[in-house]
Design an enzyme around this catalytic site. Structure first.
Site, PDB file in Angstrom:
ATOM      1  N   SER A 155       0.855  -1.195   0.000  1.00 48.34           N
ATOM      2  CA  SER A 155       0.000   0.000   0.000  1.00 48.34           C
ATOM      3  C   SER A 155       0.885   1.237   0.000  1.00 48.34           C
ATOM      4  CB  SER A 155      -0.887   0.008   1.250  1.00 48.34           C
ATOM      5  OG  SER A 155      -1.529   1.263   1.411  1.00 48.34           O
ATOM      6  N   TYR A 190      -1.964  -1.134  10.071  1.00 50.21           N
ATOM      7  CA  TYR A 190      -2.011  -1.303   8.620  1.00 50.21           C
ATOM      8  C   TYR A 190      -0.725  -0.796   7.976  1.00 50.21           C
ATOM      9  CZ  TYR A 190      -3.875  -1.246   3.857  1.00 50.21           C
ATOM     10  OH  TYR A 190      -4.084  -1.467   2.518  1.00 50.21           O
ATOM     11  N   LYS A 213       2.043  -3.193   6.110  1.00 53.04           N
ATOM     12  CA  LYS A 213       2.290  -3.030   4.684  1.00 53.04           C
ATOM     13  C   LYS A 213       3.741  -2.604   4.403  1.00 53.04           C
ATOM     14  CE  LYS A 213      -1.694  -4.147   2.892  1.00 53.04           C
ATOM     15  NZ  LYS A 213      -1.822  -5.329   2.002  1.00 53.04           N
TER      16      LYS A 213
END
Length: 256
Positions: free
Chosen positions: A148, A162, A166
């Site tokens: 991401s 997150y 990532k």
């Protein structure tokens, strides 16, 4: 200079590609693109009902998918996906590690369970699938890990778990490329998507997409097919001299 047909280099004829997180969003677009380029797909995800719907999409464009209900958090499930692919097709030539989980918890209030659940899917699941595939892949195979832009920047939400998971995927990508390139002839790359219209982005807070849109140099969110095209390139011989890299597909978000 040798004569060659560039268009053929993007084809995936005769290749078998596992796509995790194949029940929605970018996973569906990727599986569809692989099929359109001549590849066979293994659809893996947790939601059996959604997988059945995606399988119909793949059949509508001429594919015959293998559907495997699995949770990438489970290492045995990951191994089972690969085992069933080998039993059905006799080979695994590509893996798209697309399964992902997002969260948005303020760092002072995030619980261990909330943090760990995201890391388990985004990082550990990516590793377990790559490990299982790496054991059977032949030279010329390719792995594409979906990371991401939040591995590289921030975007206005409290996403420690997150973003960290990532970013870790990028380190994992480099290491596996270094390990498996010389020994196995397997290429490993990552794609870092920006904002795409998916089930995940639909769950963001009201007004979030409007806020972040100011950073889209191209003035719009991405179409899932645009990401899928980048993944196809990395899976195909057209990307045959690319490994250990992170390809950012974000409409310019990371340069603002």
């Amino acid at each position: 200079m040798n004569d060659f047909d560039v268009t053929e280099m993007f084809r995936l004829d005769g290749r078998v590609v596992i796509v995790t997180g194949a029940s929605s969003g970018l996973g569906v677009a990727t599986a569809r693109a692989v099929t359109q380029m001549g590849g066979s797909v293994v659809l893996a995800a947790r939601r059996a009902d959604r997988l059945a719907e995606v399988a119909e999409v793949i059949r509508s464009v001429g594919g015959t998918p293998l559907v495997v209900q699995a949770d990438v958090v489970s290492q045995p499930d990951c191994q089972r996906v690969v085992d069933e692919a080998m039993e059905t097709f006799g080979q695994v030539d590509g893996l798209v590690n697309n399964a992902g989980l997002a969260s948005a918890h303020p760092a002072t209030r995030e619980t261990p369970e909330q943090f760990t659940s995201v890391v388990d899917v985004n990082l550990n699941g990516t590793y377990w699938m790559a490990q299982a595939c790496g054991r059977v892949m032949k030279p010329g195979s390719a792995i594409v890990n979906i990371s991401s832009v939040l591995a590289l920047t921030t975007a206005g939400l409290p996403q420690a778990a997150y973003s960290a998971s990532k970013a870790a995927v990028l380190g994992l990508t480099r290491d596996l490329a270094q390990q498996w390139g010389p020994r196995k002839g397997i290429r490993v790359n990552a794609v870092a998507p920006g904002t795409f219209a998916t089930e995940m982005t639909a769950a963001y807070r009201v007004g979030y997409l409007e806020d972040v849109s100011a950073r889209w140099v191209l003035g719009r969110a991405g179409n899932p097919s645009e990401l899928a095209a980048s993944v196809v390139w990395l899976l195909s011989t057209a990307g045959g001299y690319v490994t250990g890299q992170t390809i950012v597909v974000d409409g310019g978000l990371t340069i603002t």
